[in-house]
Design a protein around this motif. Structure first.
Motif, mmCIF file in Angstrom:
data_model
loop_
_atom_site.group_PDB
_atom_site.id
_atom_site.type_symbol
_atom_site.label_atom_id
_atom_site.label_comp_id
_atom_site.label_asym_id
_atom_site.label_seq_id
_atom_site.Cartn_x
_atom_site.Cartn_y
_atom_site.Cartn_z
ATOM 1 N N GLU A 177 3.251 5.818 -5.752
ATOM 2 C CA GLU A 177 3.047 5.899 -7.204
ATOM 3 C C GLU A 177 1.935 6.886 -7.546
ATOM 4 N N PHE A 178 0.864 6.875 -6.750
ATOM 5 C CA PHE A 178 -0.235 7.796 -7.002
ATOM 6 C C PHE A 178 0.212 9.248 -6.804
ATOM 7 N N GLU A 199 0.822 -1.199 0.000
ATOM 8 C CA GLU A 199 0.000 0.000 0.000
ATOM 9 C C GLU A 199 0.868 1.266 0.000
ATOM 10 N N LEU A 200 2.003 1.215 0.686
ATOM 11 C CA LEU A 200 2.944 2.332 0.626
ATOM 12 C C LEU A 200 3.391 2.587 -0.802
ATOM 13 N N VAL A 201 3.726 1.526 -1.500
ATOM 14 C CA VAL A 201 4.156 1.644 -2.896
ATOM 15 C C VAL A 201 3.046 2.271 -3.730
ATOM 16 N N ALA A 202 1.822 1.822 -3.531
ATOM 17 C CA ALA A 202 0.688 2.344 -4.302
ATOM 18 C C ALA A 202 0.450 3.823 -4.013
ATOM 19 N N LEU A 245 10.583 5.551 -1.713
ATOM 20 C CA LEU A 245 9.175 5.842 -1.990
ATOM 21 C C LEU A 245 8.813 7.289 -1.681
ATOM 22 N N PHE A 246 9.702 8.000 -0.985
ATOM 23 C CA PHE A 246 9.416 9.349 -0.493
ATOM 24 C C PHE A 246 10.352 10.379 -1.116
ATOM 25 N N ASP A 247 9.858 11.602 -1.218
ATOM 26 C CA ASP A 247 10.677 12.701 -1.746
ATOM 27 C C ASP A 247 11.579 13.302 -0.677
ATOM 28 N N SER A 248 11.131 13.273 0.568
ATOM 29 C CA SER A 248 11.933 13.800 1.671
ATOM 30 C C SER A 248 11.642 12.982 2.920
ATOM 31 N N LYS A 292 4.125 15.831 -3.519
ATOM 32 C CA LYS A 292 5.338 15.393 -2.849
ATOM 33 C C LYS A 292 4.970 14.533 -1.635
ATOM 34 N N LEU A 293 5.831 13.573 -1.335
ATOM 35 C CA LEU A 293 5.578 12.652 -0.233
ATOM 36 C C LEU A 293 6.685 12.794 0.812
ATOM 37 N N GLN A 294 6.295 13.229 2.001
ATOM 38 C CA GLN A 294 7.232 13.422 3.115
ATOM 39 C C GLN A 294 7.061 12.284 4.116
ATOM 40 N N LEU A 295 8.169 11.685 4.533
ATOM 41 C CA LEU A 295 8.132 10.624 5.535
ATOM 42 C C LEU A 295 8.430 11.180 6.913
#
Length: 363
Positions: free
Chosen positions: A166-167, A160-163, A199-202, A174-177
């Motif tokens: 990707e979305f 689900e993290l991968v999905a 999987l994350f941008d930052s 942007k995806l921040q962890l």
């Protein structure tokens, strides 16, 4: 003295304490500095061998181009979200309603950066892919916390993290962890830090939680992102003349504990089974997915504080320093397994849980 203070004092005075790595006293720093060369030069305003080498080391471990050391995660994450909002010219970010930014930072993101939060899911569950897909407003960034601390440290499945990743890339979000406890979740995912971080941008990682350092955090990303992060760090007053006590302790305890998280994870599952074997007690999750979980009790905090104090006195084992009210009829506490757990004799631990079970039946 209130029952809350009595419980805390009895916990501190018990022979063994179950959670954590031990007391947060000045030995945390003394141990980290003990074997270092006293002539080692300190960092100065964000520059120097001490800070730059540590930043390069963590960037490599996280699989990112560069990284910046911050004195606090609160500063690091607000800055990350500000950068992504400025880049997209959208002053909105999405995250969980129990995110640290929403409930522990006095609205810093909103007051200092004028950024609006879009809350996904609800307070009882994780953010799912469908929540992200069904957002009815444009956001610059989505923040995901792994694990989601305030609901017991729950985790989404890796697929689900991968999905979600990707979305977000498809939609230019942007995806921040929020990886304050990133290294704690690697045993469950059976992935490296770099595999998760790709999987994350930052990425933000804390050095005082599971790692047990003095304080401090890392913010990692591509070179353009971290260059801007350094400017914002200066604006926030984060470039202290020297940060080496935090950096050196972070490095020391990271090296000491980086390979112990699988052990902590297995011990957390064992510990949760002990709690779930006691009358009326449940854990969330029932089977932990990291070294942390929550223990839920179906009685008021005020009723159970004397009960837990009696367990500590009778068994010599401290289970939690404090209980927290959920409502008038129930309470909970958080457990994070660290170095302490392995030092407790099994017979002492089992005795403590027999006493706890007996006293819960009496309640």
């Amino acid at each position: 003295m209130s029952t809350t203070k009595q419980l805390a004092e009895t916990y501190k005075n018990s022979k063994y304490q179950v959670p954590g790595h031990g007391p947060r006293n000045i030995h945390v720093l003394q141990n980290a500095l003990a074997e270092l060369d006293g002539n080692l030069e300190s960092d100065i305003y964000g520059k120097g061998q001490v800070i730059e080498e540590f930043e390069k080391k963590l960037a490599a471990i996280l699989g990112k181009e560069t990284a910046v050391f911050f004195p606090s995660g609160t500063m690091a994450q607000q800055i990350a979200l500000r950068i992504w909002c400025d880049q997209k010219s959208v002053k909105k970010v999405a995250y969980h309603p129990l995110s640290h930014l929403e409930i522990h930072e006095e609205d810093g993101l909103k007051k200092l950066h004028l950024i609006e939060s879009v809350l996904l899911a609800d307070k009882t569950r994780l953010i799912r892919l469908e929540d992200v897909k069904n957002m009815d407003t444009d956001v610059a960034c989505l923040l995901l916390e792994l694990p989601q601390r305030e609901i017991g440290g729950e985790l989404p499945e890796y697929e689900e993290l991968v999905a979600i990743s990707e979305f977000c890339r498809e939609k230019e979000i942007k995806l921040q962890l929020d990886g304050a406890r990133l290294f704690e979740v690697l045993p469950y995912y059976q992935k490296s830090a770099a595999e998760i971080c790709q999987l994350f941008d930052s990425i933000y990682v804390s050095f005082y939680k599971g790692i047990g350092g003095l304080a401090g955090s890392i913010l990692a990303g591509d070179e353009e992102f971290t260059k801007e992060a350094k400017v914002w760090k200066r604006r926030h007053g984060g470039d202290l003349i020297s940060l080496y006590p935090y950096i050196l302790s972070a490095d020391y305890y990271f090296e000491q504990r980086k390979n112990r998280f699988p052990q902590y994870y297995e011990q957390a599952k064992e510990l949760a089974s002990f709690y779930n074997g006691c009358h009326g007690i449940t854990t969330r999750p029932v089977v932990p997915v990291s070294n942390m979980f929550h223990v839920h009790l179906p009685f008021p905090k005020e009723t159970l504080e004397p009960v837990f104090q009696a367990v500590y006195e009778q068994a010599g084992v401290g289970l939690a320093m404090a209980l927290h009210a959920v409502d008038e009829a129930s309470c909970y506490f958080e457990v994070s397994v660290g170095d302490n757990y392995g030092g407790i004799p099994k017979e002492a631990l089992q005795h403590a849980f027999r006493v706890l079970d007996e006293k819960m039946k009496e309640v």
